[in-house]
Design an enzyme around this catalytic site. Structure first.
Site, short mmCIF file in Angstrom:
data_model
loop_
_atom_site.label_atom_id
_atom_site.label_comp_id
_atom_site.label_asym_id
_atom_site.label_seq_id
_atom_site.Cartn_x
_atom_site.Cartn_y
_atom_site.Cartn_z
N ASP A 1 0.82 -1.21 0.00
CA ASP A 1 0.00 0.00 0.00
C ASP A 1 0.86 1.26 0.00
O ASP A 1 1.96 1.28 0.54
CB ASP A 1 -0.92 -0.02 1.24
CG ASP A 1 -2.11 0.92 1.08
OD1 ASP A 1 -2.36 1.40 -0.04
OD2 ASP A 1 -2.80 1.17 2.09
N ASN B 1 -10.94 -2.66 -5.56
CA ASN B 1 -10.18 -1.72 -6.39
C ASN B 1 -10.82 -1.43 -7.75
O ASN B 1 -10.45 -0.47 -8.43
CB ASN B 1 -8.73 -2.20 -6.60
CG ASN B 1 -7.85 -2.08 -5.37
OD1 ASN B 1 -6.96 -2.91 -5.14
ND2 ASN B 1 -8.07 -1.05 -4.56
C1 IPE Z 1 -5.47 -2.78 -0.39
O1 IPE Z 1 -5.08 -1.46 -0.58
C2 IPE Z 1 -5.48 -3.51 -1.69
C3 IPE Z 1 -4.17 -3.72 -2.30
C4 IPE Z 1 -3.02 -3.43 -1.78
C5 IPE Z 1 -4.21 -4.34 -3.61
P1 IPE Z 1 -6.16 -0.29 -0.76
O2 IPE Z 1 -5.40 0.97 -0.86
O3 IPE Z 1 -7.08 -0.61 -1.87
O4 IPE Z 1 -6.95 -0.39 0.62
P2 IPE Z 1 -7.89 0.64 1.34
O5 IPE Z 1 -8.93 1.06 0.35
O6 IPE Z 1 -7.03 1.80 1.75
O7 IPE Z 1 -8.44 -0.09 2.51
C1 IPE Z 2 -1.37 0.19 -3.49
O1 IPE Z 2 -1.19 1.55 -3.54
C2 IPE Z 2 -1.58 -0.42 -4.85
C3 IPE Z 2 -2.94 -0.87 -5.15
C4 IPE Z 2 -3.96 -0.86 -4.31
C5 IPE Z 2 -3.20 -1.37 -6.48
P1 IPE Z 2 -2.42 2.56 -3.57
O2 IPE Z 2 -2.77 2.81 -4.98
O3 IPE Z 2 -3.51 2.06 -2.72
O4 IPE Z 2 -1.75 3.84 -2.94
P2 IPE Z 2 -2.39 4.86 -1.90
O5 IPE Z 2 -2.96 4.06 -0.77
O6 IPE Z 2 -3.46 5.60 -2.65
O7 IPE Z 2 -1.26 5.72 -1.48
MG MG Z 3 -4.03 2.36 -0.77
#
Ligand code: IPE
Ligand code: IPE
Ligand code: MG
Length: 240
Positions: free
Chosen positions: A19, A67
């Site tokens: 994340d 997502n």
């Molecule tokens: C969790 O991250 C999913 C992945 C790392 C693929 P998100 O960024 O989607 O999670 P939330 O929405 O902050 O809980």
């Molecule tokens: C994790 O990084 C990757 C995926 C969930 C695909 P994020 O895209 O969630 O990054 P933040 O949480 O917005 O910083």
């Molecule tokens: Mg995220």
């Protein structure tokens, strides 16, 4: 399920919620996809680090069922990046005897990604040194509901006695029933939540939350997590 409480050694299975790619990019005034690109480099580094320290299974949460609500352009960028990663890493994975597997609703993914995944999974299916598991269009509740559906079908057709359904029955109907539960769950970017990741399998995992954003989570950070894990005492309900 009783196991002896003892100081842990190297985890056999590490699961990571990668994340913080978006925040990493935002801090630099870059597009979110640039953050995902830099995150892909962390994936490469961590796969290598697992091999070095002897972690046999690595599950990476790459795309959740939730997502899909993200902007179309970001989703398209992520899918292209996944395809590129597989093209670039296929040879290396194979040479290092790593098997690629996928957990999740693969049928949701665009055809070009499904094809590439199928190709790399087939090419690496007999590899034994380690497994790289990509959680794609993955949701823990979806996975458990899916297991429940399969079990219900077996019961309805008389192939399974409802009275005999137990934890092992549920575990057998998850996406990858032969993969041992994760010993260590790492989440980057400081968030303290599971976000629907491996709800069943993480029941007794050790949690490690890193403040580092995923693109900044590299070998040193991973080794730090492993060191901390080694000092944890896993009691599994016992008093020792
Ligand atoms: C969790 O991250 C999913 C992945 C790392 C693929 P998100 O960024 O989607 O999670 P939330 O929405 O902050 O809980
Ligand atoms: C994790 O990084 C990757 C995926 C969930 C695909 P994020 O895209 O969630 O990054 P933040 O949480 O917005 O910083
Ligand atoms: Mg995220």
């Amino acid at each position: 399920m009783k196991k002896n409480a003892e100081k842990s050694s190297i985890p056999e299975h590490v699961a990571i919620i990668m994340d913080g790619n978006g925040r990493w990019a935002k801090e630099r005034g870059l597009s979110r996809i640039k953050g995902h690109e830099e995150g892909a480099e962390s994936v490469r580094v961590i796969v290598d680090a697992c091999r070095k320290v002897g972690v046999k299974y690595l599950t990476l949460y790459a795309f959740s069922v939730e997502n899909w609500v993200r902007p179309k352009a970001e989703i398209a960028g992520l899918m292209k990046l996944l395809d590129k990663f597989l093209t670039e890493r296929e040879k290396d994975l194979h040479e290092n005897d790593v098997r690629l597997r996928v957990s999740g609703r693969i049928e949701d993914l665009p055809l070009f990604v499904r094809r590439k995944l199928k190709k790399v999974m087939a090419a690496t299916k007999d590899n034994r040194a380690g497994q790289l598991i990509l959680a794609l269009s993955y949701g823990g509740r979806t996975e458990i509901a899916n297991a429940a559906k399969q079990i219900a079908k077996l019961a309805a057709t008389g192939q399974l006695e409802p009275e005999k359904v137990d934890e092992a029955t549920v575990a057998e109907h998850l996406y990858l029933p032969d993969v041992p539960d994760p010993d260590l769950m790492i989440r980057t970017s400081g968030e303290m939540r599971l976000s629907n990741f491996l709800l069943w399998q993480l029941s007794y995992a050790e949690f490690y939350i890193s403040k580092k954003l995923w693109p900044d989570f590299r070998e040193a950070e991973f080794l730090e997590a492993i060191e901390e894990y080694k000092g944890r005492r896993r009691r599994f309900g016992d008093i020792k």
